[in-house]
Design an enzyme around this catalytic site. Structure first.
Site, PDB file in Angstrom:
ATOM      1  N   TYR A  37       0.830  -1.203   0.000  1.00 27.11           N
ATOM      2  CA  TYR A  37       0.000   0.000   0.000  1.00 27.11           C
ATOM      3  C   TYR A  37       0.860   1.246   0.000  1.00 27.11           C
ATOM      4  CZ  TYR A  37       0.880   0.746   5.017  1.00 27.11           C
ATOM      5  OH  TYR A  37       1.478   0.989   6.218  1.00 27.11           O
ATOM      6  N   ARG A  46       8.445   4.135  -4.532  1.00 23.43           N
ATOM      7  CA  ARG A  46       8.367   3.190  -3.399  1.00 23.43           C
ATOM      8  C   ARG A  46       7.341   2.103  -3.674  1.00 23.43           C
ATOM      9  NH1 ARG A  46       7.340   5.529   2.503  1.00 23.43           N
ATOM     10  NH2 ARG A  46       5.216   5.718   1.715  1.00 23.43           N
ATOM     11  N   ARG A  68      -7.179 -20.753  -0.752  1.00 23.72           N
ATOM     12  CA  ARG A  68      -6.143 -20.471   0.240  1.00 23.72           C
ATOM     13  C   ARG A  68      -5.012 -21.496   0.204  1.00 23.72           C
ATOM     14  NH1 ARG A  68      -3.956 -21.481   4.943  1.00 23.72           N
ATOM     15  NH2 ARG A  68      -3.249 -19.723   6.225  1.00 23.72           N
ATOM     16  N   HIS A  84      -0.390 -21.221   0.561  1.00 22.73           N
ATOM     17  CA  HIS A  84       0.694 -20.246   0.695  1.00 22.73           C
ATOM     18  C   HIS A  84       1.392 -19.862  -0.606  1.00 22.73           C
ATOM     19  CE1 HIS A  84       0.031 -20.840   4.917  1.00 22.73           C
ATOM     20  NE2 HIS A  84       0.961 -19.954   5.230  1.00 22.73           N
ATOM     21  N   LYS A 103       6.381  -1.918   1.880  1.00 24.65           N
ATOM     22  CA  LYS A 103       5.230  -1.299   2.560  1.00 24.65           C
ATOM     23  C   LYS A 103       4.059  -2.265   2.432  1.00 24.65           C
ATOM     24  CE  LYS A 103       3.128   3.216   3.270  1.00 24.65           C
ATOM     25  NZ  LYS A 103       3.258   3.164   4.733  1.00 24.65           N
ATOM     26  N   GLU A 110      12.927   2.420  13.582  1.00 27.14           N
ATOM     27  CA  GLU A 110      11.943   3.438  13.184  1.00 27.14           C
ATOM     28  C   GLU A 110      10.816   3.420  14.212  1.00 27.14           C
ATOM     29  OE1 GLU A 110      10.339   2.275   9.359  1.00 27.14           O
ATOM     30  OE2 GLU A 110       9.967   0.235  10.035  1.00 27.14           O
ATOM     31  N   LEU A 142      11.242   1.177   6.699  1.00 30.48           N
ATOM     32  CA  LEU A 142      10.610   1.692   5.496  1.00 30.48           C
ATOM     33  C   LEU A 142      11.360   2.947   5.049  1.00 30.48           C
ATOM     34  CD1 LEU A 142       8.077   1.242   3.679  1.00 30.48           C
ATOM     35  CD2 LEU A 142       7.088   3.169   4.917  1.00 30.48           C
TER      36      LEU A 142
HETATM   37  N1  PMP Z   1       7.999   3.551   8.848  1.00 33.46           N
HETATM   38  C1  PMP Z   1       6.841   2.871   8.892  1.00 33.46           C
HETATM   39  C2  PMP Z   1       6.815   1.496   9.433  1.00 33.46           C
HETATM   40  C3  PMP Z   1       5.656   3.481   8.433  1.00 33.46           C
HETATM   41  O1  PMP Z   1       4.491   2.813   8.469  1.00 33.46           O
HETATM   42  C4  PMP Z   1       5.701   4.817   7.969  1.00 33.46           C
HETATM   43  C5  PMP Z   1       4.440   5.507   7.529  1.00 33.46           C
HETATM   44  N2  PMP Z   1       4.100   5.158   6.221  1.00 33.46           N
HETATM   45  C6  PMP Z   1       6.936   5.480   7.927  1.00 33.46           C
HETATM   46  C7  PMP Z   1       8.072   4.810   8.380  1.00 33.46           C
HETATM   47  C8  PMP Z   1       7.054   6.881   7.405  1.00 33.46           C
HETATM   48  O2  PMP Z   1       6.956   6.867   5.998  1.00 33.46           O
HETATM   49  P1  PMP Z   1       6.332   8.101   5.210  1.00 33.46           P
HETATM   50  O3  PMP Z   1       7.156   9.293   5.558  1.00 33.46           O
HETATM   51  O4  PMP Z   1       6.456   7.732   3.777  1.00 33.46           O
HETATM   52  O5  PMP Z   1       4.900   8.228   5.656  1.00 33.46           O
END
Ligand code: PMP
Length: 306
Positions: free
Chosen positions: A44, A63, A115, A117, A162, A198, A222
């Site tokens: 997403y 991304r 379903r 895997h 993501k 993060e 991410l």
């Molecule tokens: N890390 C994670 C795990 C996230 O879910 C997000 C939010 N999308 C971010 C970092 C920040 O990314 P962005 O600046 O693209 O929203």
């Protein structure tokens, strides 16, 4: 009873796009055999919209392409298709809600299949887009800052994708919620002690010796769209900016801590694990690097939305 949803989110019949057609959000349905539902087998994007225009669109598309490729899901649109769809979505939601500031969400799952895997070949991906009016953090939150807590990063090792498989992120965020905090800052043993990866849904920054320090890209995090943005804004502002590991201990001596994400933009962290962040007169208060970057971010919203 849980807290009522913010009024801005109470738009049950806002238009959305599902598999080739526009319909009210509360009428959108997917099969229970959708692999997004059964496995979280999808990816997403969340794209901020300012004044009806998409912020840092190309970066979000890059991304998305990375996530789709890593997950081996074919791209059902391509950047021009996505741009046309997202623009129509934003216009429809603006007409419905009266709000030109939105958070647009797009999701692609591998599709519907019995379903099992293994990735079935030849599936048609399920495509879903929605958008809601969005109000970025207001002056009070920017003045007060937010409280964060730290926790061990127990999520998987492909944070660069993501993915809609978000149980790890949901569980991580709830640690903060249960302690009355806004975000959980995650720490992983890097082999040289614990370092920051993060937030549960944000990137984390520390200000040390006047420089903004962010975490280098890896498969543990991410690649937040605000990472490159903040590097560019630091360059414009003459603030030193480095991507290098942030040790757990550095969080306790940092002059400032910031978090960044599409929805929260850039926010100062003024309490960490119950202790005020920073030093001297600015202890527990947003600092000067935050103030400058916030102002620069506001300018970028106008200049970098299409
Ligand atoms: N890390 C994670 C795990 C996230 O879910 C997000 C939010 N999308 C971010 C970092 C920040 O990314 P962005 O600046 O693209 O929203």
């Amino acid at each position: 009873m849980s807290a009522p949803m913010p009024a801005a989110l109470l738009l049950p019949d806002v238009p959305c796009w599902l598999d080739g057609r526009w319909l009210p959000l509360n009428e959108a349905r997917v099969s229970v055999l959708d692999r997004g539902f059964l496995f979280g087998d999808g990816v997403y994007e969340v794209i901020p919209v300012y004044g009806g225009r998409l912020f840092r669109f190309d970066e979000h598309m890059a991304r998305l392409a990375h996530s789709l490729q890593a997950a081996r899901i074919p791209d059902p649109q391509g950047p021009e298709g996505w741009l046309a769809l997202l623009r129509e979505l934003v216009a429809r939601v603006a007409a419905h809600s009266g709000s030109a500031d939105q958070l647009a969400y797009l999701q692609v799952t591998r599709g519907v299949a019995p379903r099992a895997h293994p990735m079935p070949p030849g599936l048609t991906p399920t495509v879903f887009l929605m958008s809601q009016p969005h109000t970025p953090p207001g002056p009070a939150q920017r003045r007060e800052g937010v409280a964060c807590v730290t926790a061990r990063d127990f999520r998987w090792e492909r944070g660069d994708i993501k993915s809609t498989s978000l149980l790890g992120g949901v569980m991580a965020r709830q640690i903060a919620v249960d302690r009355g905090a806004a975000e959980t800052i995650l720490l992983r043993d890097s082999g040289h002690g614990m370092t920051v990866t993060e937030g549960s849904s944000s990137n984390v920054w520390a200000v040390l010796d006047g420089a903004l320090i962010g975490v280098p890209p890896s498969t543990h995090t991410l690649a937040g769209i605000r990472i490159e943005l903040l590097r560019e804004l630091c360059e414009e502002e003459g603030i030193a900016c480095h991507l290098r590991p942030i040790a757990e201990a550095e969080l306790t001596i940092a002059d400032e801590i910031l978090i960044s994400s599409a929805g929260r933009e850039l926010l100062p962290v003024t309490r960490l694990d119950g202790e005020p962040v920073g030093h001297g007169a600015l202890r527990g208060k947003p600092g000067p690097v935050y103030a400058r970057l916030h102002a620069a971010y506001e300018r970028a919203k106008v200049e970098q939305s299409i």
